[in-house]
Design an enzyme around this catalytic site. Structure first.
Site, PDB file in Angstrom:
ATOM      1  N   GLU A 179       0.820  -1.207   0.000  1.00 23.25           N
ATOM      2  CA  GLU A 179       0.000   0.000   0.000  1.00 23.25           C
ATOM      3  C   GLU A 179       0.860   1.266   0.000  1.00 23.25           C
ATOM      4  OE1 GLU A 179      -2.975  -0.241   3.092  1.00 23.25           O
ATOM      5  OE2 GLU A 179      -4.242  -1.472   1.826  1.00 23.25           O
TER       6      GLU A 179
ATOM      7  N   GLU B   3      -6.758  -7.644  -0.708  1.00 26.16           N
ATOM      8  CA  GLU B   3      -7.133  -7.569   0.707  1.00 26.16           C
ATOM      9  C   GLU B   3      -8.568  -7.095   0.829  1.00 26.16           C
ATOM     10  OE1 GLU B   3      -4.694  -5.213   3.312  1.00 26.16           O
ATOM     11  OE2 GLU B   3      -2.852  -5.862   2.327  1.00 26.16           O
TER      12      GLU B   3
HETATM   13  C1  GLA Z   1      -4.089  -2.505   4.911  1.00 23.02           C
HETATM   14  C2  GLA Z   1      -2.745  -3.175   5.053  1.00 23.02           C
HETATM   15  C3  GLA Z   1      -2.791  -4.393   5.908  1.00 23.02           C
HETATM   16  C4  GLA Z   1      -3.655  -4.178   7.126  1.00 23.02           C
HETATM   17  C5  GLA Z   1      -5.018  -3.776   6.660  1.00 23.02           C
HETATM   18  C6  GLA Z   1      -6.020  -3.621   7.789  1.00 23.02           C
HETATM   19  O1  GLA Z   1      -4.797  -2.974   3.864  1.00 23.02           O
HETATM   20  O2  GLA Z   1      -2.188  -3.502   3.812  1.00 23.02           O
HETATM   21  O3  GLA Z   1      -1.469  -4.693   6.324  1.00 23.02           O
HETATM   22  O4  GLA Z   1      -3.111  -3.182   7.921  1.00 23.02           O
HETATM   23  O5  GLA Z   1      -4.934  -2.546   6.005  1.00 23.02           O
HETATM   24  O6  GLA Z   1      -7.274  -3.278   7.293  1.00 23.02           O
END
Ligand code: GLA
Length: 694
Positions: free
Chosen positions: A144, A300
């Site tokens: 991210e 995710e």
């Molecule tokens: C992001 C991060 C993950 C985690 C999620 C929690 O997507 O990539 O590591 O912290 O948020 O929602």
């Protein structure tokens, strides 16, 4: 190999005995892919240059042995404490000069050569060790990008910014011109005088701010590329991606898409937001469109609640399944969760996981496993593509960034909200839609919607003009065509290079106060100059009913366009609010205010019917989304009930229930589908590929 299904897997948080149980449970949940190693740097390189991968070999071998493929992260998302202790200059700084200290994650300056060197060194080791591992499916670079550190304002970044400016402008004179530095005595005599837009007594130079956003995006992308290049060299046959975020201003998804082998997204629906599936739909369409319709990866999502909103609602029964299928319906070939096993400690211990604290005799584990079984039962969907939409919505990062700068007529113009206000009426009408940048070839679309394109380059203006000239239907909304790429107002003011296309000019902006509304009155039956075209004749000339608008109004002077609606009250009473202009063989509709949702829907329905854009399925009940994916695996119709009530749907021909097998039932052909609230149907459509909305 089917739709990938799985989760982020963080085995370093658990003793090895747990890993064995994990593998067993993954099988039970039909897991086929996990993302491993995202936050493993401190464990994999516990001291500078001293690597320990033995434990990770066991993770990889165990997963491979259990038939689970690995999306292998490069481990560089959270630098270990030894690195920031030895090189505190790696730590990022806020615009106020404050350091962002270690203790969380992503605490690195994107311009830091020290960070990049250490990251690349680690990635070389990883690639050399695992490039040939049979479990390796794809590479996941960083995590991210720009999530926590969007921009860094330290001295290292400042020097990097100056180099970036030298390359962009060549001379300080050109920089001065681009940044309008004659204003407020800001003229530079040397690039060395230039700083990032740090906290200043008042509004920092807007062009400087805009360039800093561009530069910071490039700095993040250079981090990504430094790692990507290592992987491309040492592991050339394995695709490389990184997980993007929705509506994430720091990272231009279209620019990044050129350097990603597959688009990948993290999307966290908010169960408390009744429009969460709409935001998802827009974002999923963007992911798909960014690489020309190629299947993308939902890397995710939460199986239940997250932990980072102020109030974190769990996903009620059926919601996780519905929203997961929504991603597949809109072109995803992977559905993964954050994370596999719920952490006992740390900042995310209350974030849901596939294996919750309460164990596997839980609703979440059951729902996940059932979804895994369903997805595994239709492997032929993977690789099919969403049938090509005939409508597109334009999104442009540069314009978004510029639109939301300070010292504007109204700071209430926020692109995500505005873009969704244009996307919603298409979505609710059941129309399939691409999301594209403005400089793309638009000729394949019958309708192109352009929300609030404040920053408009000549090139983009030419694209839009050529599109309409060639017969396209365009809808453009207010505060578009205002400035050039340097945030300088176009000569003659708004709408700048779109003036002859729109057949109007804007004399004065008239933003509305918070909570204020203005009446809008439709003008009777609008027809194209020269009489209705073929599509309009078929659809019937359309007119706009009366209603209200808010947020914005403006004094429009007609220069060839005709009014579709006028302001009914307020200071601009009687002047045009919505206009329509025939140009070349196409038409363009301009919306000079924010229409209330019902009015916007009526407008969009009129425009798209005239353009010949039809819904995926006629007569869909409210709240039901329909999409089509097609390819070698067949043709699939997805029906998703986002509404609160059960829905009855009549199909255009008998279709077989593709998920019957997962329920242990025989698949019967059916004409009628009774879809409960949050229900999902996946149907095998026996018809050959025909355009979904054409
Ligand atoms: C992001 C991060 C993950 C985690 C999620 C929690 O997507 O990539 O590591 O912290 O948020 O929602």
């Amino acid at each position: 190999m089917g739709i990938h299904f799985g989760a982020d897997y963080n085995p370093e948080q658990w003793p090895e005995e747990v890993w064995e149980a994990d593998l067993r449970l993954m099988k039970q949940a039909h897991v086929t892919l996990v993302t491993a190693g995202i936050f493993s740097w401190a464990r994999a390189e516990p001291r500078p240059g001293a690597y320990d991968f033995d434990w990770f070999d066991r993770v990889m071998d165990g997963l491979g042995g259990a038939g689970v493929r690995v999306c292998l992260a490069t481990m560089t998302a959270s630098p270990p404490p030894w690195l920031t202790r030895a090189h505190p200059e790696v730590l990022p700084q806020g615009p106020d000069g404050q350091r962002r200290w270690p203790g969380g994650r992503q605490h690195y300056c994107p311009s830091s050569p020290v960070y990049r060197e250490h990251a690349v060194r680690l990635v070389k080791r990883l690639a050399a060790r695992y490039a040939g591992h049979p479990a390796l499916a794809l590479w996941h670079v960083g995590n991210e990008y720009g999530c926590h550190t969007r921009q860094c304002y330290c001295d290292v970044s400042a020097a990097d910014f100056r180099d970036w400016l030298r390359a962009r402008y060549g001379s300080v004179e050109r920089l001065n011109d681009a940044w309008s530095t004659a204003f407020w005595s800001q003229a530079y005599t040397d690039f060395e005088e230039v700083l990032p837009p740090r906290t200043a007594p008042t509004f920092p130079n807007p062009a400087q701010q805009l360039d800093y956003l561009r530069f910071s995006d490039d700095a993040l992308r250079r981090c990504y590329l430094a790692e990507r290049d290592v992987l491309a060299r040492l592991s050339p046959s394995v695709p490389v991606t990184t997980n993007l975020m929705p509506f994430h201003k720091p990272v231009d998804a279209f620019a990044w898409s050129r350097d990603m082998d597959m688009m990948a997204l993290d999307f966290y629906q908010d169960p408390f937001d009744p429009g969460t599936h709409l935001t998802a739909a827009y974002t999923f369409d963007l992911m798909r469109s960014a690489r020309g319709g190629q299947p993308w990866l939902l890397l995710e999502q939460a199986p239940g609640a997250v932990n980072w909103r102020s109030r974190n609602g769990p996903k009620p029964p059926g919601a996780m399944r519905l929203w997961s299928w929504q991603a597949v319906a809109q072109g995803a070939d992977a559905v993964l969760y954050f994370q596999w096993r719920q952490s006992r400690g740390g900042a995310e211990k209350f974030h849901s996981a596939v294996v919750p604290h309460a164990g596997t005799d839980t609703r979440i584990f059951r729902e996940v496993s059932e979804l895994g079984r369903e997805l595994a039962s239709v492997p032929e969907i993977a690789g099919t593509r969403v049938a090509r939409p005939t409508a597109a919505l334009v999104t442009d990062w540069d314009s978004w960034r510029a639109l939301e700068l300070d010292s504007h007529p109204s700071t209430a113009l926020r692109l995500p909200e505005l873009a969704l206000g244009h996307y919603r009426p298409l979505f609710e009408a059941g129309v399939a839609c691409d999301v594209v940048p403005p400089d793309r070839d638009l000729s394949g679309y019958r309708l192109v919607v352009v929300p609030n394109l404040y920053l408009l380059t000549e090139r983009a203006a030419e694209r839009l003009t050529a599109y309409v000239r060639g017969g396209g239907h365009l809808l453009v909304s207010f505060f578009s065509g205002v400035v050039d790429a340097c945030d300088r107002v176009h000569p003659g003011g708004c709408p700048g290079p779109l003036r002859s296309l729109l057949g109007l000019r804007v004399e004065e902006f008239w933003p509305l106060d918070e909570g204020a509304t203005v009446g809008v009155r439709g003008v009777a039956a609008v027809r194209r100059p020269g009489g209705p075209g073929r599509a309009e004749a078929a659809a019937g000339a359309w007119e706009l009913p009366s209603g209200t608008a808010d947020l914005w109004s403006e004094a429009i002077l007609l220069e060839g366009a005709e009014p579709v609606a006028r302001f009914a009250d307020g200071e601009l009473a009687g002047s045009p609010a919505v206009t329509r202009h025939g140009y070349g063989t196409g038409t363009v509709t301009y919306v000079g205010t924010r229409l209330e949702p019902a009015l916007m829907r009526a407008l969009m329905d009129g425009v798209r019917a005239a353009a010949g854009v039809r819904p995926v399925l006629a007569g869909l009940p409210e709240g039901v989304q329909a999409t089509v994916r097609e390819g070698d695996g067949g043709r699939f119709l997805f029906l998703l009930n986002h509404g609160a009530r059960a829905a009855d749907i009549t199909l255009p021909c008998p279709m077989a229930d593709a998920l019957a097998g997962a329920r242990g039932e025989r698949s019967e052909h059916t004409y009628r589908i009774a879809l409960p609230a949050r229900g999902v149907a996946v149907l095998k459509d026996p018809r050959r590929a025909v355009s979904a909305s054409g």
